[in-house]
Design a protein around this motif. Structure first.
Motif, PDB file in Angstrom:
ATOM      1  N   ALA A  98      -0.948 -38.688 103.720  1.00 25.29           N
ATOM      2  CA  ALA A  98      -0.995 -40.100 104.093  1.00 25.29           C
ATOM      3  C   ALA A  98       0.404 -40.692 104.214  1.00 25.29           C
ATOM      4  CB  ALA A  98      -1.798 -40.881 103.059  1.00 25.29           C
ATOM      5  N   GLN A  99       1.315 -40.223 103.387  1.00 24.90           N
ATOM      6  CA  GLN A  99       2.693 -40.717 103.462  1.00 24.90           C
ATOM      7  C   GLN A  99       3.376 -40.237 104.737  1.00 24.90           C
ATOM      8  OE1 GLN A  99       5.847 -39.000 103.071  1.00 24.90           O
ATOM      9  NE2 GLN A  99       7.025 -40.917 103.051  1.00 24.90           N
ATOM     10  N   ARG A 100       3.091 -39.018 105.147  1.00 26.03           N
ATOM     11  CA  ARG A 100       3.730 -38.452 106.329  1.00 26.03           C
ATOM     12  C   ARG A 100       3.089 -38.929 107.634  1.00 26.03           C
ATOM     13  NH1 ARG A 100       3.617 -34.079 102.751  1.00 26.03           N
ATOM     14  NH2 ARG A 100       1.681 -33.281 103.678  1.00 26.03           N
ATOM     15  N   ASP A 101       1.780 -39.169 107.593  1.00 25.77           N
ATOM     16  CA  ASP A 101       1.064 -39.520 108.827  1.00 25.77           C
ATOM     17  C   ASP A 101       0.015 -40.591 108.526  1.00 25.77           C
ATOM     18  OD1 ASP A 101      -0.065 -39.623 111.322  1.00 25.77           O
ATOM     19  OD2 ASP A 101      -0.964 -37.614 111.250  1.00 25.77           O
ATOM     20  N   PRO A 102       0.465 -41.818 108.267  1.00 28.11           N
ATOM     21  CA  PRO A 102      -0.475 -42.879 107.878  1.00 28.11           C
ATOM     22  C   PRO A 102      -1.475 -43.250 108.969  1.00 28.11           C
ATOM     23  CG  PRO A 102       1.710 -43.778 108.289  1.00 28.11           C
ATOM     24  CD  PRO A 102       1.853 -42.294 108.304  1.00 28.11           C
ATOM     25  N   THR A 103      -1.165 -42.955 110.212  1.00 26.55           N
ATOM     26  CA  THR A 103      -2.075 -43.278 111.300  1.00 26.55           C
ATOM     27  C   THR A 103      -3.371 -42.482 111.212  1.00 26.55           C
ATOM     28  OG1 THR A 103      -0.218 -43.792 112.768  1.00 26.55           O
ATOM     29  CG2 THR A 103      -2.356 -43.356 113.805  1.00 26.55           C
ATOM     30  N   HIS A 104      -3.240 -41.216 110.864  1.00 28.60           N
ATOM     31  CA  HIS A 104      -4.411 -40.337 110.809  1.00 28.60           C
ATOM     32  C   HIS A 104      -4.916 -40.091 109.391  1.00 28.60           C
ATOM     33  CE1 HIS A 104      -2.442 -39.301 114.690  1.00 28.60           C
ATOM     34  NE2 HIS A 104      -3.692 -39.275 115.120  1.00 28.60           N
ATOM     35  N   HIS A 105      -4.124 -40.476 108.394  1.00 27.63           N
ATOM     36  CA  HIS A 105      -4.516 -40.240 107.007  1.00 27.63           C
ATOM     37  C   HIS A 105      -4.268 -41.513 106.187  1.00 27.63           C
ATOM     38  CE1 HIS A 105      -4.870 -35.876 107.647  1.00 27.63           C
ATOM     39  NE2 HIS A 105      -3.773 -35.984 108.388  1.00 27.63           N
ATOM     40  N   PRO A 106      -5.264 -42.357 106.029  1.00 24.70           N
ATOM     41  CA  PRO A 106      -5.096 -43.563 105.211  1.00 24.70           C
ATOM     42  C   PRO A 106      -4.717 -43.199 103.776  1.00 24.70           C
ATOM     43  CG  PRO A 106      -7.126 -43.658 106.494  1.00 24.70           C
ATOM     44  CD  PRO A 106      -6.601 -42.262 106.635  1.00 24.70           C
TER      45      PRO A 106
ATOM     46  N   TYR B  56      -5.756 -44.103  94.824  1.00 26.07           N
ATOM     47  CA  TYR B  56      -5.238 -43.555  93.577  1.00 26.07           C
ATOM     48  C   TYR B  56      -3.765 -43.143  93.664  1.00 26.07           C
ATOM     49  CZ  TYR B  56      -6.830 -39.344  96.092  1.00 26.07           C
ATOM     50  OH  TYR B  56      -7.058 -38.374  97.033  1.00 26.07           O
ATOM     51  N   CYS B  57      -3.162 -43.179  94.836  1.00 26.34           N
ATOM     52  CA  CYS B  57      -1.771 -42.759  95.003  1.00 26.34           C
ATOM     53  C   CYS B  57      -0.819 -43.886  94.593  1.00 26.34           C
ATOM     54  CB  CYS B  57      -1.494 -42.375  96.438  1.00 26.34           C
ATOM     55  SG  CYS B  57      -2.644 -41.162  97.138  1.00 26.34           S
ATOM     56  N   LYS B  58       0.110 -43.600  93.715  1.00 28.29           N
ATOM     57  CA  LYS B  58       1.105 -44.582  93.290  1.00 28.29           C
ATOM     58  C   LYS B  58       2.497 -44.103  93.706  1.00 28.29           C
ATOM     59  CE  LYS B  58      -1.468 -45.590  89.008  1.00 28.29           C
ATOM     60  NZ  LYS B  58      -1.931 -46.949  89.274  1.00 28.29           N
ATOM     61  N   GLY B  59       3.194 -44.927  94.465  1.00 30.65           N
ATOM     62  CA  GLY B  59       4.595 -44.638  94.778  1.00 30.65           C
ATOM     63  C   GLY B  59       4.822 -43.353  95.522  1.00 30.65           C
ATOM     64  N   THR B  60       3.925 -42.987  96.417  1.00 31.93           N
ATOM     65  CA  THR B  60       4.084 -41.732  97.147  1.00 31.93           C
ATOM     66  C   THR B  60       5.359 -41.746  97.988  1.00 31.93           C
ATOM     67  OG1 THR B  60       1.671 -41.674  97.347  1.00 31.93           O
ATOM     68  CG2 THR B  60       2.919 -40.088  98.649  1.00 31.93           C
TER      69      THR B  60
END
Length: 283
Positions: free
Chosen positions: A69-77, A81-85
């Motif tokens: 999600a950090q690398r590709d937020p368009t395709h991976h919301p 539960y992720c903090k500070g990725t």
């Protein structure tokens, strides 16, 4: 080391019921110089780091999802539960419900644990964990009974018994008691990597007494995994997979502790431990 998760929050071992189990592995990492008596049987495992496509390990499944999600937020919301990725790691809750001193810093790349040689050459995860545990970090650790303690469990003890619950590297962001800190401050721990392997500090907490090797460092700007491997595991010919580590602040920098279940000291009947859980406080 050892946390299992529920839908976004990781349940801490020893203190909460586990939601999943992934067996720890008996693994050899390092050079041929590590061919000592604590090595796993030949052929026991040939993959000390794991593959990106590995599945069925909840901690890795969550960290992987955060990283994607950090690398590709368009395709991976980004999962809730992720903090500070960031590009290297993420912080996850270590308990459900979340606590004030039970978090996990987990790499978003596939790294099984302390036995994976890649952690000695890559990102400084100890510094990341310390920074994120501070006020203003994504998971500020508050513990009224002491201060911040970081820790990582071994993959296994000297008998080959698994120590951690999940095979994805994770640093516990927890508390460490003033009772332990008082003992450390009185132990005369030196900033001397050449003497680290031979050092012994006896620490008691909650009725449990163990020996640890102890070092003092000025800061966390070096790779502590590499430092421990080069100055403890390799010269003693001990398997890196049996080593635990704990980091906490000292009056002049930081204490770095390591131990394993086969460690001995001057007093007969007192041994070491491959678990950081004997000193860290999560609840």
């Amino acid at each position: 080391m050892s946390a299992n998760e529920n839908a976004g929050n990781l349940a801490r071992r020893q203190f909460l019921k586990l939601s999943g189990a992934a067996g720890a592995a008996a693994v050899l990492v390092g050079s041929a110089a590590a061919a000592g008596t604590n090595l796993p049987a030949a052929g026991a495992q040939t993959d000390p780091c794991g593959a990106y496509g590995d599945t069925g390990i909840k901690l890795w499944d969550h960290a992987k999802a955060c990283g994607e999600a950090q690398r590709d937020p368009t395709h991976h919301p980004m999962p809730s539960y992720c903090k500070g990725t960031n590009a290297y790691d993420v912080v996850l809750d270590g308990a459900d419900p979340p606590g004030t001193h039970n978090f996990l810093l987990v790499p978003t790349s596939r790294l099984k644990g302390i036995e994976c040689s890649k952690i000695r050459f890559g990102r400084n995860f100890w510094q990341d964990a310390w920074d994120q545990a501070q006020p203003g970090g994504v998971a500020p650790v508050t513990y009224s009974g002491g201060q911040i303690g970081l820790g990582i469990n071994a993959a296994q003890d000297t008998a080959g018994k698994p120590v951690r619950d999940q095979d994805q590297l994770h640093i516990h962001m927890a508390g460490i008691s003033t009772k332990v800190l008082d003992q450390l401050n009185k132990a005369g721990i030196k900033n001397d990597v050449n003497g680290w392997a031979a050092s012994r500090v006896k620490l008691e907490f909650n009725g449990d007494t163990r020996y640890y090797r102890a070092l003092q460092v000025t800061n966390l700007n070096q790779n502590l995994f590499a430092l421990m491997f080069d100055n403890v595991a390799r010269p003693t010919r001990e398997d890196i997979a049996i080593q635990m580590m704990i980091v906490t602040q000292s009056p002049h920098g930081f204490y770095v502790l390591t131990s394993n279940s086969g460690l001995t000291g001057a007093e007969h009947g007192i041994g070491g431990t491959s678990s950081c859980d004997r000193l860290l406080v999560y609840t």
